[in-house]
Scaffold this active site. Structure first.
Site, PDB file in Angstrom:
ATOM      1  N   GLU A  79       0.673  -1.000  -0.258  1.00 50.24           N
ATOM      2  CA  GLU A  79      -0.338   0.211  -0.155  1.00 50.24           C
ATOM      3  C   GLU A  79       0.826   1.717  -0.036  1.00 50.24           C
ATOM      4  OE1 GLU A  79      -1.107  -2.311   1.779  1.00 50.24           O
ATOM      5  OE2 GLU A  79      -2.530  -3.672   1.541  1.00 50.24           O
TER       6      GLU A  79
ATOM      7  N   HIS B  84     -10.250  -4.757  10.921  1.00 50.19           N
ATOM      8  CA  HIS B  84     -10.690  -4.270   9.355  1.00 50.19           C
ATOM      9  C   HIS B  84     -11.486  -3.600   9.053  1.00 50.19           C
ATOM     10  CE1 HIS B  84      -8.704  -7.282   7.108  1.00 50.19           C
ATOM     11  NE2 HIS B  84      -9.028  -7.369   5.800  1.00 50.19           N
TER      12      HIS B  84
END
Lengths: 326, 337
Positions: A60, A129
């Protein structure tokens, strides 16, 4: 007008902007051949090819940095980060690079990237998450942070974000991708700045952003049945914040509640309420209330998760408290 | 290469050394604040590599990006030295209008895309610049200068992988000076030879060369640049070098011995080039002396003067350059009620 899902609205904005401008590219994990975790780029790989719909390895920070570097040459990358939790890995390139390059170059170089990422809880995705983290980005100079609540803004704000010359963080929500709304067939834009009164009322102002706008609207329906007229304000942009729209609403209703899905400390609610104190303290008739998540990592267990995350009933009860009804 | 070019390059390196020495003085006089990282000792690398690249031609230049030890790379790419000095003074006429300082020199008009203070951050930015070049089909390449210490960041590994998978036209120049701030490479890094960290791991061409003799640097750099430009693929080139001063001005160099420093100083890139050109009869020591005088005069009478006399940024301009200062209301708003 056509009924369009949130993810379809995002896809349409990608498609139109990529067709218009060859400098627009999309980058992210699984967005190409796999079609995108939220289908936001589905079908576009076949249409635009691998040089414009770029499937990224799970890196990322650096693929965001590559997008930023490309934007410094005039390209317009749309970077999808699959979950805002993973955006933490990219904080260096977002916060230390994209947000600061224009400033530290004395205005010479812009970084017109768009970073899209869902920030919010879904169903039992557990602590890693389920982060929301809007508060982290909204405190960073040099960024724009927007939170489209539905397909209209999801389409119109993404179009604007691609064309704006600033780095824009678009915070979406896993529970909103299937929300449907009628949106015009012809091209339109929704500006990146400005809060919006989405329901007019006179007794109390309920302020939300992203998914919490929907909690406010549900609470307002119940309040109406109790004879309480709630006004609902969608912040839309967390950086900058439209304090003028908030002030006008509070001066009308004299009561305010802020609903956020994130934890409270140093959060959106504290920022909004501080602004109200500074802008229209004497307009308030009662103490403001903020509705927020419990200050815990989001638990896996469904019952615990429900207890940790605010819902429409929490907003309703909070509003009654502001109104002095409980 | 002609004798005239060899002389020019030696004079350039002497200029860079004396420019950096003068910033040291200005720092001690407190004319320059913050951090200051000097390039002395490594001149052959930046000068030699960029001599082989497209620089000094404005927007046609290759893109150049580096870390915080950035003054010399900026000047060689085409940034006016006086503007670099004015930036160190924090002045409005500086390269970055006084907003960046020593570690953040930018000159977009010459495609010098900045100095960065996060070690390893320029890796992905450089790959992105290369992506832009490739996408537009301009034949420009991106050149990223970083030290050996940067190679222990995650961005190194992530970017080498993507640059290789995506065939990006980027040259990574590793200036291996043996120290990550004050920690010797043997104490921080499992593989001492940096070029070996990319060849099989990331399927990228790489090589290692002496970085103290510009005559060794240039042919190696030319081959690498030609490869990147013609093959449209990345290349990692490592130069063994040494910084004569500390990591930054606050560094007492307690981590290395006087003997080690003396050994490297024998291979001073300026001494090496001077000796070669004198031995070949191309110049005399008197020519070098005359250059030094000319350079010092230029630094004092033009560069320092420009910095000293430049205006401070206006406090009322504090909020300029945070975002686009003239945004299009169609995209930005306000929202029509």
């Amino acid at each position: 007008m056509a009924e369009t899902a949130y993810w379809e609205a995002i896809r349409r904005a990608h498609d139109e902007e990529m067709a218009r401008d060859p400098m627009v590219i999309a980058m992210g994990e699984d967005i190409g051949v796999a079609g995108g975790t939220y289908k936001a780029t589905s079908g576009l790989y076949d249409k635009y090819g691998e040089t414009r719909i770029i499937d990224c390895p799970i890196s990322e920070n650096s693929y965001t940095g590559i997008g930023i570097g490309a934007s410094m040459t005039g390209m317009r990358p749309i970077i999808e980060i699959m979950s805002i939790n993973f955006a933490l890995l990219a904080l260096d390139t977002i916060v230390n690079a994209a947000a600061k390059i224009r400033y530290m170059s004395g205005g010479q170089i812009a970084c017109p990237i768009v970073m899209r990422t869902p920030g919010g809880t879904a169903h039992q995705l557990a602590a890693q998450h389920s982060a929301r983290l809007a508060r982290m980005f909204m405190s960073t100079s040099g960024l724009r942070v927007v939170t489209p609540r539905g397909p209209l803004d999801a389409y119109g704000m993404l179009k604007s974000a691609i064309r704006s010359n600033d780095p824009v963080i678009i915070i979406e929500h896993e529970q909103m991708y299937n929300i449907k709304e009628e949106i015009p067939d012809e091209e339109f834009f929704r500006p990146l700045e400005g809060a919006e009164v989405v329901l007019e009322g006179s007794d109390i102002t309920l302020i939300g952003y992203n998914y919490s706008v929907h909690l406010c609207l549900q609470a307002a329906e119940r309040l109406a049945k109790d004879g309480i007229s709630a006004e609902v304000v969608d912040l839309r942009s967390l950086k900058p914040i439209d304090r003028e729209t908030i002030r006008k609403s509070v001066e009308k209703t004299h009561k305010v509640l802020v609903a956020e899905e994130d934890e409270a400390p140093v959060g959106v609610g504290s920022e909004i309420i501080t602004g109200i104190m500074e802008d229209c303290f004497f307009a308030l008739d009662s103490q403001p209330v903020r509705i927020h998540a419990a200050d815990v990592p989001v638990p896996y267990n469904a019952k615990l998760e429900k207890a940790a995350i605010p819902n429409a009933d929490d907003v309703y009860q909070g509003a009654l408290k502001v109104m002095g009804k409980i | 290469m002609s004798d005239a070019d060899k002389k020019r390059l030696l004079r350039e390196m002497i200029f860079y050394r004396r420019f950096e020495d003068r910033t040291f003085e200005a720092y001690m006089e407190r004319k320059i604040g913050g951090f200051l990282h000097l390039y002395s000792g490594q001149e052959a690398v930046g000068t030699g590599v960029l001599e082989m690249a497209i620089v000094g031609k404005g927007q046609e230049n290759d893109y150049v990006i580096t870390g915080y030890r950035d003054h010399v790379h900026a000047i060689k790419t085409g940034a006016p030295a006086r503007e670099v000095m004015a930036e160190l003074y924090g002045k409005e006429n500086g390269s970055s209008k006084g907003r960046g300082g020593s570690m953040h020199i930018f000159d977009a008009s010459q495609n010098f895309m900045g100095g960065y203070a996060l070690v390893g951050q320029p890796f992905p930015l450089a790959a992105g610049l290369a992506l832009g070049c490739k996408h537009k089909g301009t034949k420009q390449i991106a050149i990223c200068f970083l030290g050996d210490g940067a190679n222990n960041q995650g961005t190194f590994h992530e970017t080498m992988n993507m640059a290789s998978v995506w065939n990006l036209p980027v040259l990574f120049v590793c200036e291996n000076n043996g120290y990550a701030i004050g920690t010797h490479i043997d104490r921080s890094t499992a593989q001492r030879d940096q070029y070996k960290r990319v060849d099989t791991a990331y399927n990228m061409k790489s090589s290692q060369h002496d970085g103290m003799d510009i005559d060794n640097v240039m042919p190696a750099a030319k081959a690498a640049i030609d490869y990147v430009r013609n093959e449209q693929k990345p290349y990692f080139i490592e130069f063994m070098t040494y910084r004569f001063r500390g990591h930054s001005m606050s560094d007492a160099k307690g981590y290395r011995t006087k003997e080690e420093e003396a050994e490297w100083e024998k291979r001073d890139p300026i001494t090496i080039s001077s000796k070669k050109l004198i031995d070949a009869g191309v110049i005399t020591p008197a020519v070098i002396k005359a250059w030094e005088k000319e350079i010092d005069d230029e630094i004092e009478n033009d560069i320092i003067k420009f910095a000293e006399e430049g205006p401070e940024p206006k406090v009322e301009d504090l909020h300029k350059y945070v975002l686009d200062d003239n945004p299009d209301p169609r995209w930005i708003g306000p929202l029509q009620k």
